[in-house]
Scaffold this active site. Structure first.
Site, mmCIF file in Angstrom:
data_model
loop_
_atom_site.group_PDB
_atom_site.id
_atom_site.type_symbol
_atom_site.label_atom_id
_atom_site.label_comp_id
_atom_site.label_asym_id
_atom_site.label_seq_id
_atom_site.Cartn_x
_atom_site.Cartn_y
_atom_site.Cartn_z
ATOM 1 N N PHE A 1 0.785 -1.066 0.019
ATOM 2 C CA PHE A 1 -0.009 0.042 -0.016
ATOM 3 C C PHE A 1 0.835 1.189 0.042
ATOM 4 O O PHE A 1 0.367 2.393 -0.577
ATOM 5 C CB PHE A 1 -0.868 0.022 1.336
ATOM 6 N N LYS B 1 -0.842 -7.037 -9.466
ATOM 7 C CA LYS B 1 -1.978 -7.025 -8.073
ATOM 8 C C LYS B 1 -1.416 -6.131 -7.010
ATOM 9 O O LYS B 1 -0.697 -6.173 -6.239
ATOM 10 C CB LYS B 1 -1.940 -8.294 -7.846
ATOM 11 N N ARG C 1 -5.543 -1.567 -0.685
ATOM 12 C CA ARG C 1 -5.950 -0.424 -0.053
ATOM 13 C C ARG C 1 -5.470 0.878 -0.538
ATOM 14 O O ARG C 1 -6.059 1.960 -0.343
ATOM 15 C CB ARG C 1 -5.128 -0.509 1.428
ATOM 16 N N CYS D 1 9.383 1.584 3.896
ATOM 17 C CA CYS D 1 10.263 0.594 4.333
ATOM 18 C C CYS D 1 11.549 0.915 4.638
ATOM 19 O O CYS D 1 12.407 0.379 5.121
ATOM 20 C CB CYS D 1 10.274 -0.446 3.158
HETATM 21 P P1 NAD Z 1 1.344 -6.522 2.936
HETATM 22 O O1 NAD Z 1 2.299 -7.694 3.079
HETATM 23 O O2 NAD Z 1 0.103 -6.523 3.836
HETATM 24 O O3 NAD Z 1 0.547 -6.684 1.498
HETATM 25 C C1 NAD Z 1 1.473 -6.624 0.277
HETATM 26 C C2 NAD Z 1 0.731 -7.257 -0.591
HETATM 27 O O4 NAD Z 1 0.447 -8.547 -0.392
HETATM 28 C C3 NAD Z 1 -0.750 -6.901 -0.953
HETATM 29 O O5 NAD Z 1 -0.909 -6.476 -2.644
HETATM 30 C C4 NAD Z 1 -1.389 -7.780 -0.632
HETATM 31 O O6 NAD Z 1 -2.865 -7.651 -1.105
HETATM 32 C C5 NAD Z 1 -0.873 -9.071 -0.116
HETATM 33 N N1 NAD Z 1 -1.169 -9.768 0.634
HETATM 34 C C6 NAD Z 1 -1.585 -9.246 1.837
HETATM 35 N N2 NAD Z 1 -2.058 -10.438 2.768
HETATM 36 C C7 NAD Z 1 -1.622 -11.320 2.045
HETATM 37 C C8 NAD Z 1 -1.970 -13.018 2.010
HETATM 38 N N3 NAD Z 1 -2.336 -13.468 3.174
HETATM 39 N N4 NAD Z 1 -1.747 -13.837 1.180
HETATM 40 C C9 NAD Z 1 -1.021 -13.301 -0.062
HETATM 41 N N5 NAD Z 1 -1.047 -11.928 -0.352
HETATM 42 C C10 NAD Z 1 -1.274 -11.057 0.567
HETATM 43 O O7 NAD Z 1 2.141 -5.323 3.192
HETATM 44 P P2 NAD Z 1 1.732 -3.842 3.129
HETATM 45 O O8 NAD Z 1 0.915 -3.444 4.720
HETATM 46 O O9 NAD Z 1 0.776 -3.659 1.983
HETATM 47 O O10 NAD Z 1 2.964 -3.034 2.982
HETATM 48 C C11 NAD Z 1 3.642 -2.548 4.147
HETATM 49 C C12 NAD Z 1 4.959 -3.689 4.082
HETATM 50 O O11 NAD Z 1 5.841 -3.509 3.296
HETATM 51 C C13 NAD Z 1 5.947 -3.327 5.150
HETATM 52 O O12 NAD Z 1 6.291 -4.296 6.041
HETATM 53 C C14 NAD Z 1 6.973 -2.668 4.844
HETATM 54 O O13 NAD Z 1 8.402 -2.563 5.193
HETATM 55 C C15 NAD Z 1 6.895 -3.331 3.318
HETATM 56 N N6 NAD Z 1 7.747 -2.614 2.131
HETATM 57 C C16 NAD Z 1 8.943 -3.246 1.860
HETATM 58 C C17 NAD Z 1 9.613 -2.573 0.980
HETATM 59 C C18 NAD Z 1 11.149 -3.012 0.428
HETATM 60 O O14 NAD Z 1 11.220 -2.749 -0.734
HETATM 61 N N7 NAD Z 1 11.787 -3.914 1.394
HETATM 62 C C19 NAD Z 1 9.030 -1.405 0.116
HETATM 63 C C20 NAD Z 1 7.844 -1.157 0.623
HETATM 64 C C21 NAD Z 1 7.170 -1.668 1.838
#
Ligand code: NAD
Length: 499
Positions: free
Chosen positions: A150, A174, A178, A282
């Site tokens: 998100f 995908k 949010r 992140c």
């Molecule tokens: P999230 O893991 O909740 O969601 C990420 C994606 O996974 C979304 O598209 C979501 O729909 C999908 N998803 C969620 N739950 C799932 C499940 N149970 N099974 C399969 N798919 C699922 O993450 P978020 O809250 O959207 O983003 C924040 C997180 O992302 C933080 O942990 C942040 O550190 C991380 N982040 C990392 C980087 C990086 O490059 N390392 C960059 C940006 C954000």
């Protein structure tokens, strides 16, 4: 007004058919903005089928033509920049000016992707043996997918689809349910830029859609960014299915402040990096490690008034330092971490839990929080909070300070503040973290380098964007070629050598 969003498959806007929807809110007011259709297995399969057919002719387009689509896309985003930034800010909660940066850092990867005619060139060895030439080519994988978080609704989708499409693949995006609107608009702009229908598809969804992507035999590679548990799940299941997978996860980014640092500069940097975008980055700094008691006391004296003075406002307020958090649920989670820190015995020196935004009482706001005397055993140190909460962990000396990021399970970003080149050099060499800043708090590499964390912040062996992206989204084919009379010489049963 609540709108119902749609999938973009084969260049067509398609209403969801699963009957399941997610709600996307406007964090600054707490109002419902849109109903997001959650794709079924069949809808994902339709997108992949479409993409598979379209990809064949896209892959054989010459690379300059593929690059020209990217060039036109850059112009179209410039045309719509203000609208996109506003849409992004309203759906995410970050300020409009920060939303512009989100778009810009994505566009830089599109600019990089315009170089695909050069980037995708293979190698050639003339006369590797008598009458024998060897050359390699980088061919696209076919249909590939991106699953994005998100918090950067423009940047991260562009990091994924830019290089993948430039390399000749078709892409299934995908996005986060949010913050789905900007990814959708970007895909529409790619179509307007001349991308053939079916090359970039947007399928909204939750675990059902993600699992359908993971299980589909025609999806050859997956790029994921999000939280570590989901990153690990996608990596494990995707690679078990024989796919190429890269997953970037959560973080706990430390900033070491050495006794010789310019404390005013370090304070400015820490405030921006800790609280910008309400800490929902992140690469946000979430742990500050002052070295030595004098440094710690002097730094705390500077940080406390700055955290108290942070200006929180709606996303549309140009004077706001940061806006609301993304959802009410996330706001409650972040506040509960602050409660936990107090219970664990850390000193809460600035408490933003009670902040209320006048006129926006239903928005998801909280003020900045600052903890002192956090220790490595505490959960508020170990776990990613992803909110406007900065923890200070005091270290007696440099070695103790260095051991903190090195022993932490995450290894995304890290920074050191010092005037000592030797200390900075030693730190850069020995720290067990993927991206390092020297007097730079958020060391996100530019588009022509690669981005990726270590340890449980990154799964897979290639980073995103930069040259690694071209490696990730292509497979290498190597051709050994002979045009001689020698073929008539008869069969050889000995392994050929070039000797
Ligand atoms: P999230 O893991 O909740 O969601 C990420 C994606 O996974 C979304 O598209 C979501 O729909 C999908 N998803 C969620 N739950 C799932 C499940 N149970 N099974 C399969 N798919 C699922 O993450 P978020 O809250 O959207 O983003 C924040 C997180 O992302 C933080 O942990 C942040 O550190 C991380 N982040 C990392 C980087 C990086 O490059 N390392 C960059 C940006 C954000």
């Amino acid at each position: 007004m609540t709108t119902e969003l749609y999938h973009l498959i084969g260049g067509k806007k398609l209403s969801g058919t699963s009957g399941r929807f997610a709600d996307a809110f406007e964090p600054m007011t707490g109002t419902l903005r849109s109903k997001v259709p959650l794709a079924s297995v069949e809808e994902v399969a339709a997108a992949v089928e479409n993409a598979k057919i379209a990809q064949r002719s896209w892959a054989v387009q010459n690379p300059q033509k593929r690059a020209r689509v990217m060039m036109r896309f850059l112009d179209l985003v410039q045309r719509d920049y203000d609208d996109l930034a506003r849409l992004l800010a309203l759906e995410h909660g970050k300020t409009i000016i920060d939303a512009k940066g989100d778009i810009q850092r994505g566009l830089e990867v599109i600019e990089f992707s315009c170089g695909i005619p050069h980037l995708q060139k293979g190698e050639y060895t003339d006369s590797a043996g008598p009458g024998i030439d060897i050359y390699s080519m980088r061919q696209p994988l076919g249909v590939v997918a991106g699953i994005t978080p998100f918090n950067f609704p423009a940047m991260i989708p562009m990091w994924k689809f830019g290089p993948a499409i430039a390399c000749g693949n078709a892409f299934i995006l995908k996005p986060s349910e949010r913050t789905p609107s900007v990814p959708l608009r970007l895909a529409e702009l790619m179509l307007e830029a001349g991308l053939p229908e079916g090359i970039l598809n947007v399928v909204h969804g939750d675990k059902v859609a993600v699992d359908a992507i993971l299980d589909h035999r025609d999806v050859k590679a997956i790029g994921f960014v999000g939280s570590t548990p989901i990153a690990e799940y996608i990596y494990t299941r995707g690679t078990a299915a024989g796919k190429r997978v890269q997953c970037f996860g959560g973080a706990k980014n430390h900033a070491l402040v050495m006794p010789d640092a310019d404390l005013d500069q370090a304070t400015d940097a820490l405030i921006g990096a800790g609280f910008g975008a309400a800490g929902e980055r992140c690469m946000a700094i979430s742990v500050v490690v002052p070295v030595g008691r004098t440094t710690a006391d002097a730094l705390m004296a500077r940080l406390i008034p700055r955290v108290e003075a942070l200006k929180i406002g709606p996303s549309t307020d140009p004077a706001a330092d940061f806006g609301p958090l993304v959802t009410r649920e996330h706001l409650e989670k972040v506040k509960s971490y602050v409660d936990l820190g107090v219970t664990e015995g850390a000193d809460l020196r600035v408490d933003g839990r009670g902040f209320k935004m006048q006129g926006y009482e239903n928005g998801y706001y909280m003020g900045g929080c600052l903890f002192d005397n956090v220790t490595p055993e505490m959960r508020i140190y170990k776990e990613e909070i992803f909110g406007p909460v900065l923890s200070v962990v005091r270290a007696d000396n440099y070695e103790d300070a260095l051991s903190l990021p090195n022993d932490h399970e995450y290894g995304n970003g890290v920074a050191i503040f010092t005037r000592d080149g030797g200390a900075a050099r030693d730190f850069a060499a020995r720290v067990d973290v993927g991206m390092v800043g020297v007097n730079v708090p958020i060391p996100v590499p530019l588009a022509y380098y690669t981005f990726g964390g270590w340890k449980r912040s990154g799964f897979g062996d290639l980073n995103q964007h930069g040259p690694d992206a071209v490696r990730f989204y292509t497979k290498t084919k190597t051709v050994t070629s002979r045009w001689p009379t020698g073929i008539k010489d008869g069969a050889s049963f000995v392994i050929p050598t070039m000797g």
